[in-house]
Design an enzyme around this catalytic site. Structure first.
Site, PDB file in Angstrom:
ATOM      1  N   LYS B 134      38.255  40.715  41.966  1.00  6.57           N
ATOM      2  CA  LYS B 134      37.468  39.959  40.993  1.00  6.57           C
ATOM      3  C   LYS B 134      36.686  38.854  41.686  1.00  6.57           C
ATOM      4  O   LYS B 134      37.145  38.277  42.674  1.00  6.57           O
ATOM      5  CB  LYS B 134      38.449  39.368  39.968  1.00  6.57           C
ATOM      6  CG  LYS B 134      37.822  38.743  38.745  1.00  6.57           C
ATOM      7  CD  LYS B 134      38.926  38.368  37.737  1.00  6.57           C
ATOM      8  CE  LYS B 134      38.378  37.640  36.528  1.00  6.57           C
ATOM      9  NZ  LYS B 134      39.428  37.370  35.517  1.00  6.57           N
ATOM     10  N   SER B 212      38.113  38.778  31.048  1.00 10.25           N
ATOM     11  CA  SER B 212      37.088  38.509  32.019  1.00 10.25           C
ATOM     12  C   SER B 212      37.099  39.425  33.242  1.00 10.25           C
ATOM     13  O   SER B 212      36.155  39.375  34.020  1.00 10.25           O
ATOM     14  CB  SER B 212      37.220  37.051  32.491  1.00 10.25           C
ATOM     15  OG  SER B 212      38.399  36.841  33.214  1.00 10.25           O
ATOM     16  N   SER B 236      42.712  38.002  30.296  1.00 10.08           N
ATOM     17  CA  SER B 236      41.596  38.474  31.126  1.00 10.08           C
ATOM     18  C   SER B 236      41.888  39.687  31.994  1.00 10.08           C
ATOM     19  O   SER B 236      40.959  40.316  32.493  1.00 10.08           O
ATOM     20  CB  SER B 236      41.079  37.325  32.005  1.00 10.08           C
ATOM     21  OG  SER B 236      40.248  36.471  31.259  1.00 10.08           O
TER      22      SER B 236
END
Lengths: 544, 544
Positions: B134, B212, B236
């Site tokens: 990420k 996310s 997330s």
């Protein structure tokens, strides 16, 4: 500030009277027969007030006590009774108790005896072990004043539920009979408050017992309890333990259950209060830890981490870093001598000793103080202003520091996170300095500059202990020796690190400190409670 | 608010162009040849753009990849090359990548091959395994924009140090080649930002990939990476994983290293962001966890707790609590069907199923939102206002919520501490409800009300995931099935729990959601990562 009626003095007096009613009249020693000694630690056994059996019981380790009850050599009742009696005497000498509930303890002990009689077995591995506990742990039916007058009768009906630690220790067979005195909100390095006043140091009553677990150590040092529990958020286990030569263990947060203790700064999490044992011996400490963690505290307290009690074998040669002087406040001569005794002992036994630098200690200790006062003292002030009790000088910052905004707190927390990463890396990097290429096993250093300090002369410098609260490392405190006016002469110094250093040097008086405790910290990595105990055993054996 | 030159649009465009330069031209598929499908998950292997060997490599589990490299069946270089190629195609279909550094990855892979050739052994247990990560994890030489325009070239020279997790995975032999797209500050449940725009869901490109960790799951779902890492502070990892039928594990804070990741809310600690693997299989997940924890992250990151990776054996009969509907927002029909599939599977296999009440979930999810905005959005606003980028609607609360005082934060933290204690006690108390007298092993429940939702229709309700961030429980997400327009018909409802419930019901359109992912959460106690993986395996086998 409006002073309401009844004033804090009246409430305090009422609360004190309530406590005093709970002592057994037949145990109270007439004032005229109390000793005029500074060191009262040996007086209790020589005074004739305790029977031989009471002395035998109260001088035993926790493991021996439980074994003798299990083998029906002693009843749980007579064990508790002996400690109640001895605690009553210690209290007369040091003013160490805040809540006194001998009858409840004796009733619990009797129930344990009945259980044993009925079932032929013990309730748990601590069956019949009396445990003294710091004032802030809620116990059903008792107050938790934490040295604040407004909490004397609040909640009015006392607490209805045991703290998780108390509940667990009871399930294991532990018996509660006293709570011990603390300073206001437990945020002072000496134990005094407007309810009960000052707890003195039984090794030298001219000195403070330290704080905030001061009542607990005074009791422990005189064996009015076989094992006790205190708390530490900036040094509150380690300062008093080091002032009385009592062993303690400040664990990493998340090893022992903390829920249900009254906090002086409720909701503060930037640094966490932890609790740990205060013990006359390392065997008792290990016994306590092993059984508490064996009872799976993570099933009782949402903040405890699932780490079982582990068997540890030390390397035959350890790597120990020593920090003698943090360059902010130089320790007084007895402490420097203590460091040297341990250093020589380690070297003689073939362990490797390297120097440790106090890198970032000062910033860490400043950050922790900012965390303590980050609410602008609002929580503490709310309670003290209700009754009008004034702040002691040590508490002044809670009245003067402005409240922080959350964005400032975040910035400070981020800085702390970076500092603790750096500290870990410095620890790891010691492998480049040692002969065997392994990093250090521990740091050994003073817990305070003092072998005990007279009241109001601590000067509020907790820079030897508080960095390890932010770092959340495991720290043990162990006794080395006692201050000696003939050896620990005042150093001639002309240069000082700063104002506090100069004041503390100025205050040092070998005669005044004579007989005071010389204890040191032994610092391990996070969650190294088992290893820290093993290393303390090793050091104890080296220097004895 | 002053908009400075260059405007956020110019900076974003420059940053996007920089990323796009890093794709290999020979891999770029002409726009005219890109598919017009909603579901592109199978197109990649059938399109003919990948060789048979590239397909074989990219369809393998992490363990198989490492074994084949170790046995010299594949080189590390050709493995990384295959994943770079596939990731490039997935990106063209879903816009999932934020930083692209194929050349660095290939160089690292080549060095691993050379190491293996020179030494005859592998560097570590992940030798040659490509790992996608990420955007917020700092990687030397790359940016960490976290979807904020001002971070596009800040620090200007990119990061000079790997995040601890990246460093550790590299030491184990992992290869980094891409970072994946996130929403602004990673605080939105859909993945979009002003730099790279929106990441779409490869199972149904009318739907969002969630957020996310949306870039990561889009890549994973199409096997552009064998294993990835995302983060979770309110859902997330779990929201996007559940939108794409990718497995994930949200660990308890302190199990995996977190230091050196860029935060959207730096310094926030009232609730902690954690990172965890996103994987196409549970075998890959276990492989990743075992080796990462085997590398002793507590020696690298001061906030990791020393808990080794443990072997777990499940009871032959489990006690599972099921929560179908949290009474705040009723899940849409495909999710309700998914819950039922799992429930039937468990019952058929003889496990005990009890109902779980969402007691305190709403208060927990409100408190977590208060924590997110407790700095009044100051940190986020400072960054967005520098370039003038406007907030997306989901971020509005960071612009409107007033900053909290620390005393208020303390009160809220104390309340949370009490709620998590209550939750633990409710979990323990299930032993009174089960036939075997043991408490539940897990809770199974939806991760969101959706089988994927179209952009801007998430309605910001994270009440199915966020309570478990405050509780800090271990949570896995596992796939059950896919939404089917012929089965998952719209429910007739006249009564609603509230406005959000009614809106989400109103939005639900079986045709639009067709093919969307149906995944559920499996929730274990704190630090039960091993057991949660084992339980997910069991459930997977039951329903397959």
């Amino acid at each position: 500030m409006t002073v309401k009626e009844p004033t804090y003095l009246q409430i305090a007096s009422q609360k004190r009277a309530e406590r005093d009613q709970n002592f057994k009249k037949e145990w109270l020693i007439p004032k005229s027969e109390l000793p005029d000694l500074t060191d009262v630690s040996d007086w209790i056994t020589s005074s004739g007030y305790l029977s031989a059996k009471e002395i035998e019981i109260t001088e035993s380790n926790a493991g021996e006590i439980v074994e003798n009850i299990s083998n029906q050599v002693w009843s749980s009742f007579e064990v508790t009774l002996a400690f109640c009696h001895r605690a009553s005497i210690v209290h007369q000498l040091t003013n160490c108790l805040s809540e006194v509930f001998f009858d409840e303890g004796l009733k619990q002990a009797m129930e344990l005896d009945e259980y044993q009689k009925a079932t032929g077995k013990t309730l748990g591995p601590l069956h019949g072990l009396p445990i003294s506990i710091k004032d802030n742990f809620n116990i059903k039916g008792q107050a938790s004043t934490v040295g604040i007058v407004n909490f004397s009768f609040n909640p009015k009906k006392k607490f209805e539920e045991d703290a998780v630690l108390v509940k667990m220790l009871r399930e294991l067979g532990g018996v509660f009979y006293v709570k011990t005195n603390v300073p206001v909100a437990m945020m002072m390095p000496e134990t005094t408050n407007h309810i009960y006043g000052n707890t003195t140091n039984p090794l030298n009553r001219n000195l403070s017992a330290g704080g905030s677990s001061g009542g607990e150590v005074a009791l422990l040092a005189c064996k009015g309890s076989p094992t006790g529990v205190g708390t530490d958020i900036g040094g509150s286990l380690r300062i008093p333990a080091s002032f009385t030569n009592v062993y303690t263990l400040k664990p990493t947060f998340g090893r022992f259950p903390t829920y249900g203790a009254r906090s002086g700064l409720p909701g503060l999490e930037s640094v966490n209060s932890v609790n740990g044992p205060l013990c006359p011996s390392l065997e008792t400490m290990e016994f306590y830890c092993k059984h508490l963690i064996g009872h799976e505290p993570w099933l009782y307290d949402a903040k405890v981490n699932e780490i079982p009690w582990r068997k540890v074998e030390l390397d035959s040669k350890l790597n120990i870093a020593i920090l003698e002087d943090d360059k902010v406040v130089r320790p007084t001569p007895p402490i420097l001598r203590g460091v040297n005794i341990v250093k020589e002992g380690l070297l003689k036994a073939g362990h490797e000793v390297i120097e440790w630098e106090p890198t970032d200690h000062l910033e860490l200790s400043k950050i922790i103080t900012s965390f303590f006062t980050s609410d602008g003292g609002i929580h503490v002030k709310r309670e003290t202003e209700t009754t009008g009790e004034p702040f002691f000088p040590y508490m002044r910052m809670y009245g003067t520091t402005p409240e922080m905004k959350v964005s400032e707190l975040w910035a400070l927390q981020a800085r702390r996170t970076s500092l603790i990463k750096d500290y870990l890396e410095r620890w790891n990097a010691t492998k480049l300095k040692t002969k065997n290429g392994k990093p250090i096993d521990a740091i050994i250093m003073p817990a305070t500059p003092f072998a005990g300090s007279p009241n109001s002369k601590f000067h509020d410098y907790v820079g030897y202990t508080s960095p390890f609260n932010l770092l959340d490392y495991t720290v043990g405190v162990f006794p080395v020796t006692r201050a000696d006016q003939d050896i620990d002469l005042k150093e001639a110094r002309g240069l000082f690190y700063g104002e506090t250093d100069e004041k503390i040097w100025g205050d040092y008086n070998p005669q005044e400190t004579h007989g005071g405790a010389v204890s040191l910290q032994l610092i391990g990595r996070k969650y190294q409670e088992e290893k820290v105990i093993e290393m303390m055993k090793l050091v104890r054996d080296l220097i004895s």
